[in-house]
Motif scaffolding. Structure first.
Motif, PDB file in Angstrom:
ATOM      1  N   ARG A  69       0.543   5.447  -7.350  1.00 31.75           N
ATOM      2  CA  ARG A  69       0.131   4.264  -6.210  1.00 31.75           C
ATOM      3  C   ARG A  69       1.314   3.240  -6.489  1.00 31.75           C
ATOM      4  O   ARG A  69       1.590   2.486  -5.583  1.00 31.75           O
ATOM      5  CB  ARG A  69      -1.145   3.810  -6.492  1.00 31.75           C
ATOM      6  CG  ARG A  69      -1.552   2.546  -6.276  1.00 31.75           C
ATOM      7  CD  ARG A  69      -1.689   2.264  -4.874  1.00 31.75           C
ATOM      8  NE  ARG A  69      -2.178   0.998  -4.495  1.00 31.75           N
ATOM      9  CZ  ARG A  69      -1.149   0.023  -4.384  1.00 31.75           C
ATOM     10  NH1 ARG A  69      -0.002   0.118  -4.213  1.00 31.75           N
ATOM     11  NH2 ARG A  69      -1.658  -1.431  -4.031  1.00 31.75           N
ATOM     12  N   THR A 126       0.904  -1.183   0.032  1.00 31.40           N
ATOM     13  CA  THR A 126      -0.185   0.085   0.045  1.00 31.40           C
ATOM     14  C   THR A 126       0.907   0.975   0.072  1.00 31.40           C
ATOM     15  O   THR A 126       2.001   1.275   0.197  1.00 31.40           O
ATOM     16  CB  THR A 126      -0.869   0.002   1.305  1.00 31.40           C
ATOM     17  OG1 THR A 126      -0.069   0.290   2.118  1.00 31.40           O
ATOM     18  CG2 THR A 126      -1.793  -1.264   1.444  1.00 31.40           C
ATOM     19  N   VAL A 127       0.256   2.232  -0.362  1.00 30.01           N
ATOM     20  CA  VAL A 127       0.928   3.736  -0.298  1.00 30.01           C
ATOM     21  C   VAL A 127       1.569   3.856   0.974  1.00 30.01           C
ATOM     22  O   VAL A 127       2.810   4.390   1.398  1.00 30.01           O
ATOM     23  CB  VAL A 127       0.050   4.879  -0.728  1.00 30.01           C
ATOM     24  CG1 VAL A 127       0.823   6.229  -0.624  1.00 30.01           C
ATOM     25  CG2 VAL A 127      -0.281   4.529  -2.328  1.00 30.01           C
ATOM     26  N   GLU A 128       0.960   3.644   1.987  1.00 24.35           N
ATOM     27  CA  GLU A 128       1.189   3.603   3.630  1.00 24.35           C
ATOM     28  C   GLU A 128       2.369   2.875   3.839  1.00 24.35           C
ATOM     29  O   GLU A 128       3.265   3.153   4.404  1.00 24.35           O
ATOM     30  CB  GLU A 128       0.049   3.243   4.413  1.00 24.35           C
ATOM     31  CG  GLU A 128      -1.336   4.147   4.423  1.00 24.35           C
ATOM     32  CD  GLU A 128      -2.081   4.177   3.323  1.00 24.35           C
ATOM     33  OE1 GLU A 128      -2.806   5.068   2.942  1.00 24.35           O
ATOM     34  OE2 GLU A 128      -1.980   3.185   2.613  1.00 24.35           O
ATOM     35  N   ASP A 129       2.508   1.652   3.351  1.00 22.21           N
ATOM     36  CA  ASP A 129       3.392   0.505   3.571  1.00 22.21           C
ATOM     37  C   ASP A 129       4.800   1.430   2.879  1.00 22.21           C
ATOM     38  O   ASP A 129       5.973   1.433   3.525  1.00 22.21           O
ATOM     39  CB  ASP A 129       3.448  -0.688   2.775  1.00 22.21           C
ATOM     40  CG  ASP A 129       2.267  -1.509   3.325  1.00 22.21           C
ATOM     41  OD1 ASP A 129       2.024  -1.463   4.458  1.00 22.21           O
ATOM     42  OD2 ASP A 129       1.653  -2.469   2.807  1.00 22.21           O
ATOM     43  N   ARG A 130       4.732   1.961   1.764  1.00 20.86           N
ATOM     44  CA  ARG A 130       5.957   2.504   1.097  1.00 20.86           C
ATOM     45  C   ARG A 130       6.346   3.694   1.921  1.00 20.86           C
ATOM     46  O   ARG A 130       7.535   3.931   1.801  1.00 20.86           O
ATOM     47  CB  ARG A 130       5.543   2.690  -0.420  1.00 20.86           C
ATOM     48  CG  ARG A 130       6.662   3.396  -1.062  1.00 20.86           C
ATOM     49  CD  ARG A 130       6.393   3.805  -2.693  1.00 20.86           C
ATOM     50  NE  ARG A 130       5.163   4.930  -2.624  1.00 20.86           N
ATOM     51  CZ  ARG A 130       4.334   5.121  -3.199  1.00 20.86           C
ATOM     52  NH1 ARG A 130       4.223   4.284  -4.408  1.00 20.86           N
ATOM     53  NH2 ARG A 130       3.340   5.896  -3.338  1.00 20.86           N
ATOM     54  N   ASP A 131       5.473   4.513   2.085  1.00 27.59           N
ATOM     55  CA  ASP A 131       5.901   5.789   2.924  1.00 27.59           C
ATOM     56  C   ASP A 131       6.362   5.473   4.257  1.00 27.59           C
ATOM     57  O   ASP A 131       7.561   6.120   4.614  1.00 27.59           O
ATOM     58  CB  ASP A 131       4.425   6.734   3.193  1.00 27.59           C
ATOM     59  CG  ASP A 131       3.796   7.262   2.015  1.00 27.59           C
ATOM     60  OD1 ASP A 131       4.631   7.255   1.015  1.00 27.59           O
ATOM     61  OD2 ASP A 131       2.867   7.861   1.894  1.00 27.59           O
ATOM     62  N   SER A 132       5.959   4.206   4.816  1.00 21.78           N
ATOM     63  CA  SER A 132       6.617   3.911   6.086  1.00 21.78           C
ATOM     64  C   SER A 132       8.059   3.574   5.998  1.00 21.78           C
ATOM     65  O   SER A 132       8.833   4.071   6.717  1.00 21.78           O
ATOM     66  CB  SER A 132       5.752   2.938   6.802  1.00 21.78           C
ATOM     67  OG  SER A 132       6.528   2.366   8.107  1.00 21.78           O
ATOM     68  N   GLN A 171       9.906   4.403   3.462  1.00 22.07           N
ATOM     69  CA  GLN A 171      10.628   5.419   2.966  1.00 22.07           C
ATOM     70  C   GLN A 171      11.322   6.094   4.293  1.00 22.07           C
ATOM     71  O   GLN A 171      12.591   6.618   4.412  1.00 22.07           O
ATOM     72  CB  GLN A 171      10.056   6.515   1.897  1.00 22.07           C
ATOM     73  CG  GLN A 171      10.120   6.042   0.739  1.00 22.07           C
ATOM     74  CD  GLN A 171       9.142   6.859  -0.201  1.00 22.07           C
ATOM     75  OE1 GLN A 171       8.826   8.029   0.288  1.00 22.07           O
ATOM     76  NE2 GLN A 171       9.036   6.456  -1.512  1.00 22.07           N
TER      77      GLN A 171
END
Length: 255
Positions: free
Chosen positions: A40, A3-9, A11
């Motif tokens: 996304r 998810t986008v949240e996974d990737r942002d975390s 990063q």
């Protein structure tokens, strides 16, 4: 999928570690996040400026990604004096980490956004050589024909598909679009890409491979006419021969 949240975390954790690591003198995004055009599905491309010797720093970071971020696999790309290590994380999250010597930390193209550190002025990466791409295109068409004559259907499919890839790269280069990995293919006009659909192989039969090769030869010839007309004029008779099913098979150069 991630998810986008996974990737942002991920990063955020990468940047926090970079900021706390005394061996890291700088960090920068490349790729889509450098231009804030990520979507996304974008992966993370991060360049780290390394003080001193690379190997120990790369190994420490690699161990950390496996221990703390659950990395499943990694592999390397050549990058001159640096190392590009590509990691696969759970959820198909890809992280491309470039470890560059401190004096090689800087943009080589427009996709660069410094997070911290002092980037150096570096020469941009060279654009693909159109002459080299043209050579690959006729080379692959020739070897596709030879493989058809030898009854090597899968190898013929490989060469036909590869020749089409180089036609796309030549067209992107000519029109000023990204030429690597078909990144500019979606920007090409429909009147150029529509004929390429005929190069797609529907089955591994001799007749189908000959049909697809003929379409590929036409695509190679057409793009050379646009990008290298003098070369196209010299090669057209020989390229036409490759698509002719009634002539004698071409010679058999070493593979």
């Amino acid at each position: 999928m991630f998810t986008v949240e996974d990737r942002d975390s991920v990063q955020a954790r990468l940047l926090a570690r970079a900021g706390a690591d005394g061996a890291i003198a700088g960090a920068a995004f490349t790729g889509s996040f450098a231009t804030r055009s990520g979507d996304r599905w974008s992966d993370t491309d991060l360049v780290l400026a390394v003080r001193g010797e690379l190997t120990s720093v790369v190994n420490q970071w690699t161990g950390w990604l496996y221990r703390e971020l659950g990395a499943l696999h990694h592999w390397d790309l050549p990058a001159g004096p640096g190392i590009v290590r590509v990691f696969l994380l759970p959820g198909w999250l890809e992280i491309d980490l470039t470890f560059a010597p401190e004096d090689q930390f800087g943009p080589r193209g427009p996709q660069w956004r410094t997070i911290f550190g002092q980037p150096q002025p570096l020469e941009p990466f060279p654009a693909p050589d159109p002459g080299h791409l043209a050579g690959l295109a006729w080379h692959h068409a020739l070897h596709a024909r030879i493989c058809i004559e030898r009854g090597r259907w899968w190898q013929a499919e490989y060469w036909i598909s590869a020749a089409r890839d180089h036609v796309i790269a030549l067209a992107c280069l000519r029109l000023g679009y990204p030429a690597h990995y078909a990144k500019g293919a979606h920007l090409l006009p429909d009147d150029l890409t529509a004929p390429l659909e005929a190069t797609l192989i529907r089955s591994l039969t001799e007749a189908e491979l000959r049909r697809a090769l003929a379409a590929t030869v036409a695509a190679v010839t057409g793009e050379l006419q646009r990008s290298e007309p003098a070369l196209a004029a010299r090669l057209r008779p020989m390229l036409t021969e490759l698509a002719d099913t009634d002539d004698e098979p071409p010679g058999r150069p070493l593979l």
